[in-house]
Design an enzyme around this catalytic site. Sequence first.
Site, PDB file in Angstrom:
ATOM      1  N   SER A   1       0.847  -1.194   0.000  1.00  0.00           N
ATOM      2  CA  SER A   1       0.000   0.000   0.000  1.00  0.00           C
ATOM      3  C   SER A   1       0.880   1.240   0.000  1.00  0.00           C
ATOM      4  O   SER A   1       2.079   1.172   0.245  1.00  0.00           O
ATOM      5  CB  SER A   1      -0.907  -0.001   1.230  1.00  0.00           C
ATOM      6  N   LYS A   2       0.245   2.362  -0.261  1.00  0.00           N
ATOM      7  CA  LYS A   2       0.985   3.622  -0.289  1.00  0.00           C
ATOM      8  C   LYS A   2       1.585   3.922   1.069  1.00  0.00           C
ATOM      9  O   LYS A   2       2.625   4.549   1.184  1.00  0.00           O
ATOM     10  CB  LYS A   2       0.059   4.761  -0.704  1.00  0.00           C
ATOM     11  N   ARG A   3       0.913   3.483   2.127  1.00  0.00           N
ATOM     12  CA  ARG A   3       1.400   3.786   3.475  1.00  0.00           C
ATOM     13  C   ARG A   3       2.600   2.930   3.878  1.00  0.00           C
ATOM     14  O   ARG A   3       3.357   3.305   4.744  1.00  0.00           O
ATOM     15  CB  ARG A   3       0.263   3.614   4.494  1.00  0.00           C
TER      16      ARG A   3
END
Length: 504
Positions: A264-266
Amino acid sequence: MSQKVRVRFAPSPTGPLHIGGVRTALFNYLFAKKHGGDFVLRIEDTDQNRYVEGAEDYIIQSLDWCGMPFDEGPGKNEKFGPYRQSERKHLYRQYADDLIASGNAYYAFDTAEQLDAERKGHEAEGKTFIYNWHNREKGRLVNSLTLSPEETKAKIEAGDDYVIRFKSPQDETLHLKDIIRGNIKIDTNILDDKVLFKSDGMPTYHLANIVDDHLMEITHVIRGEEWLPSLALHQLLYNAFGWKAPEFAHLPLILKPTGKGKLSKRDGDKMGFPVFPLEYNAADGSVSRGYKEDGYFPEAVVNFLAFLGWNPGTEQEIFSLEQLISDFDLEKVHKAGARFDPDKTKWFNHHYMQQQLDLDLATQFKAIQPELAEMDVNYIALVVGLIKERATFVSDFWNLSHFFFTTPTSFDEKASKKALKEGTADILNKVIALVNATEDFTVENLQTEIKGWITTNEIGFGKVMMPLRLALVGALQGPDVFDIMFMIGKAETVKRIENLVHTL
Ligand code: GLU
């Protein structure tokens, strides 16, 4: 393949392009180039709520940085243009109408509230609401399959909001083909009647995507696994239009470094690596790190991305873009998710660093290091040649090389304890004399003089070389001592040894 290969990368401009999107672009690019085909960029901006200013430029810059510019797209070789779906808006309605006329689609007038009530009603009974053959003609839902043609016409003329839905067939078995996944069988009864055309006058992704792939003569659709569930609908749409469908290949998911779950982007922020090719400055002022700005070479990123889901089946890991083009094979792409390994990217970066010209690296080094502003780039290049083997990024250079440019102002405490013994001052004074006496100040001569003196006097190398290194570097690190002496020159060498002697 007799027909010219044409693939498209079709991102939605909703923000910065995620590294997974770059991988999709890369596989499209490699496939196109391998087969002498065209790599088309199409901007899928039908969802106006999610449109982000600047995202299209970001996508184009990312492709350019990776060395895979599109052949055809917005502003370039516009044979099949326009390439932004928002500029093709006028085109789609006719196709939705054609599907209604052929009985493959219908008008649906259900309001958001009505649909919500249906959903909740189903949930209360432990069921899931699917708008399809189960219920579309049972009277609770308001659509042109249950209304008379006159009623339908009256509603449209009265300005009632409606969408156009695809009429998924009942009791059919679909045979789908995917280059990576093989044959897939789907029972059409599980499909819902997807919206093709929205009340805002825009097509949905599904309709626009199929119409555009057809009009743009796309031969192969290569995209992420998240689109696999849409494949059945897409194939049905091609059938309904009577068009030949392109071939499909759905690329495997990219997994977190732990191997569990989708990257994920996180994850990047959490684990300290970029998930975007270029730095991205969002409208809210937040900044996302990029591979480029973090000091990665595009060759390293491309090489790394190519291995996310593909490998040549040999031990070879280093692949230039040209080699990838010749060796890449869509049939060898795996189904299983590919684990993202940020350390491997660093390994590739280290490799590609060694391939760069020292002068190019020196120019990059000079640009980021204020202390080097006045320094001759040729001198910097010589330094780079001595230290780059131990660096992964240009930003590592300063720590590895500052003593080539500035005189140490302090001496590392632990190193001093280790290197400085009784008698060190005498030894260093003798080294100063030897250095001063070395007429032809080359690495070879210095080595011969100093090593010869150590051997003849049976002093022990550590007793000389350690304090000497400490004097020159300020610590017990760095490349060969004689290389350092040669580079900084005689006067500076003597000065540094004297500096250390004065502290003793
Ligand atoms: N616009 C879609 C996306 O953003 C494209 C999917 C496809 O390639 O069909 O991923």
